[in-house]
Motif scaffolding. Structure first.
Motif, PDB file in Angstrom:
ATOM      1  N   SER A  36       0.819  -1.220   0.000  1.00  0.00           N
ATOM      2  CA  SER A  36       0.000   0.000   0.000  1.00  0.00           C
ATOM      3  C   SER A  36       0.853   1.271   0.000  1.00  0.00           C
ATOM      4  N   ILE A  37       2.152   1.132   0.199  1.00  0.00           N
ATOM      5  CA  ILE A  37       3.049   2.286   0.134  1.00  0.00           C
ATOM      6  C   ILE A  37       3.194   2.772  -1.317  1.00  0.00           C
ATOM      7  N   PHE A  38       3.076   1.846  -2.256  1.00  0.00           N
ATOM      8  CA  PHE A  38       3.210   2.183  -3.677  1.00  0.00           C
ATOM      9  C   PHE A  38       1.906   2.745  -4.227  1.00  0.00           C
ATOM     10  N   THR A  39       1.997   3.653  -5.178  1.00  0.00           N
ATOM     11  CA  THR A  39       0.801   4.124  -5.884  1.00  0.00           C
ATOM     12  C   THR A  39       0.275   2.983  -6.756  1.00  0.00           C
ATOM     13  N   LYS A  40      -0.973   3.084  -7.169  1.00  0.00           N
ATOM     14  CA  LYS A  40      -1.561   2.063  -8.050  1.00  0.00           C
ATOM     15  C   LYS A  40      -0.754   1.953  -9.339  1.00  0.00           C
ATOM     16  N   GLU A  41      -0.362   3.107  -9.866  1.00  0.00           N
ATOM     17  CA  GLU A  41       0.405   3.115 -11.118  1.00  0.00           C
ATOM     18  C   GLU A  41       1.758   2.426 -10.944  1.00  0.00           C
ATOM     19  N   ASP A  42       2.409   2.654  -9.803  1.00  0.00           N
ATOM     20  CA  ASP A  42       3.700   2.012  -9.545  1.00  0.00           C
ATOM     21  C   ASP A  42       3.558   0.502  -9.423  1.00  0.00           C
ATOM     22  N   LYS A  43       2.490   0.064  -8.781  1.00  0.00           N
ATOM     23  CA  LYS A  43       2.273  -1.384  -8.630  1.00  0.00           C
ATOM     24  C   LYS A  43       2.156  -2.057  -9.998  1.00  0.00           C
ATOM     25  N   ILE A  44       1.376  -1.456 -10.881  1.00  0.00           N
ATOM     26  CA  ILE A  44       1.216  -2.018 -12.233  1.00  0.00           C
ATOM     27  C   ILE A  44       2.548  -1.979 -12.983  1.00  0.00           C
ATOM     28  N   ALA A  45       3.267  -0.872 -12.882  1.00  0.00           N
ATOM     29  CA  ALA A  45       4.548  -0.746 -13.576  1.00  0.00           C
ATOM     30  C   ALA A  45       5.547  -1.793 -13.092  1.00  0.00           C
ATOM     31  N   ILE A  46       5.560  -2.056 -11.796  1.00  0.00           N
ATOM     32  CA  ILE A  46       6.468  -3.061 -11.240  1.00  0.00           C
ATOM     33  C   ILE A  46       6.105  -4.441 -11.763  1.00  0.00           C
ATOM     34  N   ILE A  47       4.826  -4.751 -11.807  1.00  0.00           N
ATOM     35  CA  ILE A  47       4.387  -6.040 -12.348  1.00  0.00           C
ATOM     36  C   ILE A  47       4.814  -6.158 -13.811  1.00  0.00           C
ATOM     37  N   LYS A  48       4.627  -5.090 -14.578  1.00  0.00           N
ATOM     38  CA  LYS A  48       4.952  -5.131 -16.016  1.00  0.00           C
ATOM     39  C   LYS A  48       6.452  -5.267 -16.281  1.00  0.00           C
ATOM     40  N   GLU A  49       7.287  -4.901 -15.318  1.00  0.00           N
ATOM     41  CA  GLU A  49       8.736  -5.113 -15.466  1.00  0.00           C
ATOM     42  C   GLU A  49       9.045  -6.597 -15.658  1.00  0.00           C
ATOM     43  N   ILE A  50       8.294  -7.450 -14.979  1.00  0.00           N
ATOM     44  CA  ILE A  50       8.539  -8.893 -15.026  1.00  0.00           C
ATOM     45  C   ILE A  50       7.487  -9.605 -15.878  1.00  0.00           C
ATOM     46  N   HIS A  51       6.272  -9.118 -15.858  1.00  0.00           N
ATOM     47  CA  HIS A  51       5.148  -9.724 -16.592  1.00  0.00           C
ATOM     48  C   HIS A  51       4.573  -8.681 -17.554  1.00  0.00           C
ATOM     49  N   PRO A  52       5.246  -8.435 -18.668  1.00  0.00           N
ATOM     50  CA  PRO A  52       4.840  -7.355 -19.585  1.00  0.00           C
ATOM     51  C   PRO A  52       3.402  -7.469 -20.101  1.00  0.00           C
ATOM     52  N   ALA A  53       2.861  -8.666 -20.161  1.00  0.00           N
ATOM     53  CA  ALA A  53       1.505  -8.840 -20.696  1.00  0.00           C
ATOM     54  C   ALA A  53       0.421  -8.594 -19.642  1.00  0.00           C
ATOM     55  N   ALA A  54       0.815  -8.388 -18.405  1.00  0.00           N
ATOM     56  CA  ALA A  54      -0.167  -8.191 -17.338  1.00  0.00           C
ATOM     57  C   ALA A  54      -1.025  -6.965 -17.613  1.00  0.00           C
ATOM     58  N   LYS A  55      -2.296  -7.092 -17.312  1.00  0.00           N
ATOM     59  CA  LYS A  55      -3.239  -6.001 -17.587  1.00  0.00           C
ATOM     60  C   LYS A  55      -3.756  -5.348 -16.302  1.00  0.00           C
ATOM     61  N   ALA A  56      -3.703  -6.089 -15.174  1.00  0.00           N
ATOM     62  CA  ALA A  56      -4.268  -5.566 -13.930  1.00  0.00           C
ATOM     63  C   ALA A  56      -3.385  -5.938 -12.748  1.00  0.00           C
ATOM     64  N   TYR A  57      -3.648  -5.281 -11.639  1.00  0.00           N
ATOM     65  CA  TYR A  57      -2.900  -5.553 -10.414  1.00  0.00           C
ATOM     66  C   TYR A  57      -3.295  -6.904  -9.839  1.00  0.00           C
ATOM     67  N   SER A  58      -2.294  -7.641  -9.416  1.00  0.00           N
ATOM     68  CA  SER A  58      -2.471  -8.894  -8.697  1.00  0.00           C
ATOM     69  C   SER A  58      -1.419  -8.895  -7.589  1.00  0.00           C
ATOM     70  N   LYS A  59      -1.860  -9.072  -6.351  1.00  0.00           N
ATOM     71  CA  LYS A  59      -0.924  -9.063  -5.224  1.00  0.00           C
ATOM     72  C   LYS A  59       0.150 -10.134  -5.410  1.00  0.00           C
ATOM     73  N   LYS A  60      -0.262 -11.303  -5.880  1.00  0.00           N
ATOM     74  CA  LYS A  60       0.688 -12.399  -6.091  1.00  0.00           C
ATOM     75  C   LYS A  60       1.744 -12.016  -7.138  1.00  0.00           C
ATOM     76  N   MET A  61       1.312 -11.446  -8.262  1.00  0.00           N
ATOM     77  CA  MET A  61       2.267 -11.045  -9.299  1.00  0.00           C
ATOM     78  C   MET A  61       3.126  -9.875  -8.825  1.00  0.00           C
ATOM     79  N   PHE A  62       2.533  -8.963  -8.068  1.00  0.00           N
ATOM     80  CA  PHE A  62       3.301  -7.834  -7.541  1.00  0.00           C
ATOM     81  C   PHE A  62       4.425  -8.341  -6.649  1.00  0.00           C
ATOM     82  N   ASN A  63       4.089  -9.221  -5.705  1.00  0.00           N
ATOM     83  CA  ASN A  63       5.099  -9.739  -4.784  1.00  0.00           C
ATOM     84  C   ASN A  63       6.172 -10.556  -5.501  1.00  0.00           C
ATOM     85  N   SER A  64       5.772 -11.359  -6.476  1.00  0.00           N
ATOM     86  CA  SER A  64       6.782 -12.135  -7.209  1.00  0.00           C
ATOM     87  C   SER A  64       7.656 -11.212  -8.062  1.00  0.00           C
ATOM     88  N   SER A  65       7.076 -10.137  -8.565  1.00  0.00           N
ATOM     89  CA  SER A  65       7.859  -9.168  -9.346  1.00  0.00           C
ATOM     90  C   SER A  65       8.882  -8.466  -8.465  1.00  0.00           C
TER      91      SER A  65
END
Length: 99
Positions: A36-65
């Motif tokens: 929750s420290i990250f903005t919504k936009e940052d969370k998506i951007a972090i996920i896309k660094e590792i999972h470029p095809a991701a379309k939405a926020y997922s806590k599991k993908m965020f943490n693995s990223s």
């Protein structure tokens, strides 16, 4: 019972004045988890660094990223807002531990 209350109840001597919630540290009552420290936009951007095809926020993908980025030594670009929260959190922890 909050996590803070549980820790302080079980470990009073060791934890007295050394456990802080994110809400206490940052003065933002809605903060409950590290992500929750990250903005919504940052969370998506972090996920896309590792999972470029991701379309939405997922806590599991965020943490693995986050784990993958740390393991590979990569530092994603984050907003000034998220960065400022981390800086404030670290500063507050340092102040409170020294007291």
């Amino acid at each position: 019972m909050t996590a803070k209350q549980a820790y302080t109840k079980d470990m009073q001597i060791l934890t007295k004045d050394r456990i802080f919630s994110l809400a206490e540290l940052l003065g933002e009552s809605q903060l409950r988890s590290m992500e929750s420290i990250f903005t919504k936009e940052d969370k998506i951007a972090i996920i896309k660094e590792i999972h470029p095809a991701a379309k939405a926020y997922s806590k599991k993908m965020f943490n693995s990223s986050i784990q993958e980025l740390l393991a590979t030594g990569r530092r994603p670009a984050i907003s000034r807002e998220s960065e400022a929260r981390f800086e404030k959190m670290i500063s507050e922890i340092r102040k409170r531990i020294k007291a």
